[in-house]
Write a protein that holds these residues in place. Structure first.
Motif: not given
Length: 403
Positions: A122-138
């Protein structure tokens, strides 16, 4: 990236988990009666045998290759370290708080086994979808994150397997000896004595007889050894070791590691992509179903129990302060030695494994054996309530650390 933006990014996945958990709790209330005990049992069966294997298979088949699989070798070791360190801290907590004997297994389980199943998913995909894109390409972040989390889930399921579930939850003390958990019997059985006598007799005959007969006896002994090894192999519970999640993960890894299979099954242009798409649809149901079950199971904690307050506080300190601190030190050491490849998302997940609340399977085992059910429910409620703040803060720090 600014700390406040990282905090908001880390907060959103936790809020999603809290929302789904609250829905599960509401559905389990007597007023609605949707997730009653029987319904939870059937839903849990579907999750265990269908949804989780499908999720692991589809995610690993899509994102894992042979090269990436070699690079992820540290993850199983990292999970093993969480169990070892958590068990040591749990043992120390038992000694400090002088926890009752029948709660020793519960304390050790809550300190050592984290929720490596649905939380990272739950946490990792949700972080990827955030607008800030902390880990690059969505899309790439979501694909790789789900693969890492699925591999983490498969490893945790393998580590959770135990042929003696009573090791996790001991039966309450009574005034009598518990022969079911602590068997008392002769140190050497009659069968072992007989085998030892036969072996000794064989040695005596071998010394007394010519070389030809001795060789014949040697062959007989080798046959006995093979028979003994065969019996030992039959005692290994392969059904327990090869859980559905593990089987799904193995199949997904095989598909991902073999390019020919991946081209046939994975991708829009794959001839048999309909199979992978169908499995992926089943896997998508795993995350909401597991989270609803977490909320429904937490309802029992509201009823209270005789669980000692210092033990609850100790478990919270172990899981949300001590273990994450150890995790940061281990990751720093592994990076310094060169054991981990430089992928911020991978490092984030490795750190996250140390900051998760206790595994939901602990609650399932206590219900199965009817020992420590009330105490476990209170511990789960307290730890999951604290997880909303702890996961947010630690996730913020972890992202700041790896980015």
């Amino acid at each position: 990236m600014e700390f406040w933006k990282l905090f908001v990014t880390a907060l959103m996945p936790v809020l999603k988990v809290l929302f789904l958990t609250a829905v599960g709790t509401i559905l389990a209330l007597d007023r609605f009666g949707i997730l009653k005990k029987d319904a939870r049992m059937h839903l849990n069966t579907m999750v265990f045998f269908v949804f989780i294997p499908a999720l692991a298979l589809s995610n690993l088949a899509e994102a894992i290759t042979f090269k990436s699989l070699v690079m992820l070798w540290f993850m199983p070791l990292n999970i093993l370290l969480t169990f070892i360190i958590g068990s040591a801290l749990g043992w120390l907590l038992i000694k400090i708080t002088r926890a009752p004997r029948h709660l020793h297994g519960l304390v050790l389980g809550c300190c050592s086994a984290g929720n490596l199943g649905n939380m990272p998913l739950i946490i990792v995909p949700a972080v990827c979808k955030e607008r800030s894109r902390p880990f690059g390409d969505k899309d790439a972040c979501n694909r790789n994150g789900l693969a890492y989390a699925s591999l983490s889930m498969a490893n945790s399921k393998a580590n959770d397997v135990d042929d003696s579930p009573m090791n996790l939850v001991s039966l309450p003390e009574t005034g009598q000896e518990n022969t079911s958990t602590c068997p008392v019997g002769p140190l050497v059985s009659a069968e072992n004595v007989s085998q030892a006598n036969d072996f000794a007799s064989g040695l005596e005959i071998e010394i007394a007889r010519p070389d030809g007969v001795a060789k014949s006896l040697q062959v007989t002994k080798q046959a006995k050894v093979r028979k003994l090894l065969k019996k030992s192999a039959e005692k290994i519970n392969l059904k327990a070791l090869l859980t559905p999640a593990t089987i799904g993960s193995i199949i997904g890894l095989i598909i991902g590691a073999i390019p020919q299979l991946q081209k046939i099954l994975v991708g829009e242009n794959a001839p048999l992509h309909v199979i992978e798409d169908s499995i992926s649809m089943l896997g998508d149901a795993a995350i909401p179903a597991m989270t609803l079950l977490v909320g429904a199971n937490l309802l029992n904690g509201l009823k209270g129990s005789s669980m000692q307050f210092p033990i609850i506080i100790g478990i919270i300190i172990v899981r949300y302060l001590a273990l994450p601190a150890f995790g940061v030190g281990i990751l720093k050491g592994a990076i310094h030695i060169g054991l981990i490849h430089h992928d911020p998302l991978y490092k984030f997940l490795l750190l996250l494994q140390y900051a998760l609340p206790p595994a939901v399977s602990i609650s399932t085992i206590t219900q199965l054996f009817g020992a420590g059910v009330g105490e476990c429910s209170v511990v789960m409620l307290a730890t999951y309530v604290c997880a909303s703040a702890s996961l947010t803060l630690w996730s913020t720090f972890f992202m700041w650390l790896v980015l």
